[in-house]
Scaffold this motif. Structure first.
Motif: not given
Ligand code: ADP
Length: 605
Positions: A259, A262, A269, A271, A273, A280, A282, A345, A347, A349, A352, A354
């Protein structure tokens, strides 16, 4: 298990039946001295007591044996009779039958009582064993929070033995503090006794053992009730969770580290859901998106940024999420006129993402491209325009040489010859330059793959005369699969490399040229090997630069062939390289993207 324990608590049958047999005789012996005083009274009393004692000791069966033997002894030795077992008074049969009945009942009841007691003892034993063998520590207390019993695991963790702890306050034996601050915390037993409910401590706690060890703890307490359902005490169950806490702490530390990274990186960056809500963002992403994370967290990204719907960002991110495959792409934000380099990327969850602004790099690339185009245009125009006057010059020089041939002395003839050779050389250089600068004029045309074998055949046909003149042998080894490139480019590559292999042969050694190919990932690597003069290691890099030659005019050439080949393969993100041993030969390798199966099918048609 209960049955096994029951059996293990039963007495040995020899003892049980021994007692059952001996008891009636004992009863008879005890009564004998009293017979003169008692007469016929209490005839059965001693035997009855013996039967009850035998049943209590050995159960119903033993009681029954004692009863039968007692009845037999009384009928034979106590009750008056003329003959064996024929009683004088018929009433005696009745009393004997009553004795048998009541003795059997007593035996039965005593047997049941003994069994029940044994059963209870067995259950208690099972409970005790269970408590002892439980891996978790167990301490039970009375209503005054005083320790009643504790198992081995509890003894090991607390450092107290059950004997030492019995009767002590639980808070003195199980000393629980808060993890980190070491502040005392309420014992779960207090909570259980106050509320009557099962419960544990919510925060991370540690047990301070008697010898000062600090053990991370997971605990819970429960009330213990008597048969009337009234609370009679409480039980505390706890376990050492050192390993789990250590793993959790490592994970927490890793999370904090990533964290922090980031938060501090200059790349954006964020995230999302699986419902495309920001989870998230940054600080760098906050800046790019012109919103704070408080404004974005929990909100759907397409609702917040509707202008992105239908763009490359929308399409690629959805593709990454649906296919569960990472994706990288560059895109222009039309509205804000900004270029971004994006990696997404997927996942469990969500996604993500970038991203980095590359507007400046794109601008530089664009201007470089324009500059390159201008330069190529200029080179082409200049070289093209130079050709004509040069041809006039060399033609006139040749005419002059022919006209004045007999009138000129040796020196002047040499001047003229040098003039003509120089003009020819310059013409070759101009041709080379035109070829080099023309590489980008030919489009890549990926849609129609090139039949590599066909391209090679065309080149070999055009070089047939030179091949024959040099007594060269050209062989093709294995398949030459199709490539995703332009046909002109593929023939240029073969033309330059095979012409060089013929040109740079060893004197007196007929050239042998071997062509082969092999697939490497998504590229086809073609090898053109010869048995010529080879290239020394220190020159192997130089020869790919424009106008770099290792030879003088004794071998014709403009030094532009390999540079052109390099420029061609680099257009396809391919490579060109050499492996060579001077005096033995060289192998030139070039790689081009292979054609996909569908495009290969088009090629073969
Ligand atoms: P050119 O052949 O016109 O000189 P190239 O760019 O094709 O120009 O080659 C550059 C140099 O690389 C050549 O001058 C030669 O010294 C060396 N070279 C190229 N191919 C071979 C080969 N097959 N064997 C040995 N040397 C070679």
């Amino acid at each position: 298990m209960e049955n096994t324990l029951l059996k293990s608590t039963q007495r040995n049958p020899w003892t049980r039946y021994g007692v059952a047999v001996v008891a009636p005789f004992l009863a008879l012996l005890l009564r004998m001295p009293l017979a003169p005083f008692l007469g016929n009274k209490g005839l059965y009393t001693f035997s009855f007591i013996a039967t009850a004692a035998s049943a209590m000791y050995g159960g119903f069966n033993a009681g029954a044996v004692t009863t039968l033997i007692s009845a037999f002894l009384i009928a034979t030795f106590v009750i008056p009779s003329q003959k064996f077992l024929v009683l004088d008074d018929p009433n005696d049969y009745l009393t004997l039958a009553m004795f048998l009945g009541s003795s059997a009942t007593v035996s039965y009841l005593a047997g049941r009582m003994v069994d029940a007691r044994k059963h209870e003892r067995a259950i208690r034993l099972i409970l005790q064993q269970t408590l002892l063998s439980i891996g978790d520590a167990v301490v039970s207390t009375d209503l005054n929070k005083r320790v009643r019993l504790m198992n081995r695991a509890a003894e090991q963790l607390t450092g107290w033995t059950q004997a030492e702890a019995k009767g002590k306050r639980i808070s003195d034996v199980v000393h629980i503090v808060a993890e980190g601050t070491q502040a005392p915390v309420e014992n779960p037993i207090d909570l259980v006794l106050a509320t009557g409910r099962i419960g544990g401590l919510p925060q991370h706690t540690e047990l301070i053992s008697r010898d000062g060890r600090r053990i991370p703890l997971d605990d819970s307490g429960a009330p213990v009730c008597d048969e009337n359902g009234m609370m009679a005490g409480a039980v505390l169950v706890f376990r050492d969770i050192s390993d789990r806490r250590a793993a959790e702490k490592r994970l927490e530390a890793a999370e904090i580290r990533s964290r922090t990274i980031l938060e501090s990186i200059s790349d954006s960056f964020l995230q999302l859901d699986r419902d495309w809500r920001f989870s998230y963002v940054n600080p760098a992403a906050e800046k790019t998106l012109s919103r704070t994370s408080q404004q974005l967290l929990g909100r759907n990204c397409w609702t917040e940024y509707p202008d992105l719907v239908g763009t490359a960002i929308d399409i690629n991110c959805k593709k990454a999420m649906a296919g569960n495959q990472p994706i990288w792409f560059e895109t222009l934000d039309e509205k804000r006129k900004r270029w971004f380099d994006i990696a997404a990327y997927p996942s469990q969850d969500g996604l993500s993402i970038y991203f980095r602004e590359i507007t400046d790099r794109k601008r530089t690339e664009q201007s470089l491209k324009h500059l390159n185009e201008d330069l190529t245009q200029f080179t082409y125009a200049a070289t093209h325009d130079l050709r004509e006057p040069l041809r006039t010059m060399s033609l006139n020089a040749e005419l002059l040489q022919r006209a004045l041939d007999t009138q000129l002395d040796e020196r002047k003839r040499a001047y003229l010859t040098n003039l003509i050779t120089g003009a020819h050389r310059m013409a070759r250089l101009i041709d080379g330059l035109l070829q080099y600068s023309g590489v980008n004029d030919v489009p890549e045309v990926h849609a129609r793959p090139v039949d590599t074998g066909n391209a090679l055949r065309e080149v070999l046909e055009s070089l047939q005369v030179t091949i024959n003149e040099n007594n060269a042998v050209v062989t093709v080894h294995g398949e030459l699969p199709p490539v995703a490139a332009n046909h002109v480019h593929v023939t240029q590559l073969f033309q330059n490399l095979i012409a060089n292999a013929l040109k740079y042969s060893r004197p007196g050694v007929p050239p042998e040229i071997r062509i082969s190919a092999q697939q490497q990932d998504s590229y086809l690597v073609v090898a053109v090997a010869d048995n010529g003069i080879g290239v020394a290691a220190e020159h192997q890099d130089r020869i790919f630069a424009p106008f770099k030659r290792l030879h003088g005019p004794e071998i014709s050439g403009a030094g532009i062939g390999l540079a052109t080949c390099k420029r061609i393969v680099e257009r396809y993100q391919g490579r060109l390289w050499i492996e060579s041993e001077p005096g033995k030969g060289s192998t030139f390798y070039f790689s081009l993207p292979t054609a996909t199966r569908s495009s290969a099918a088009t090629a073969s048609r």
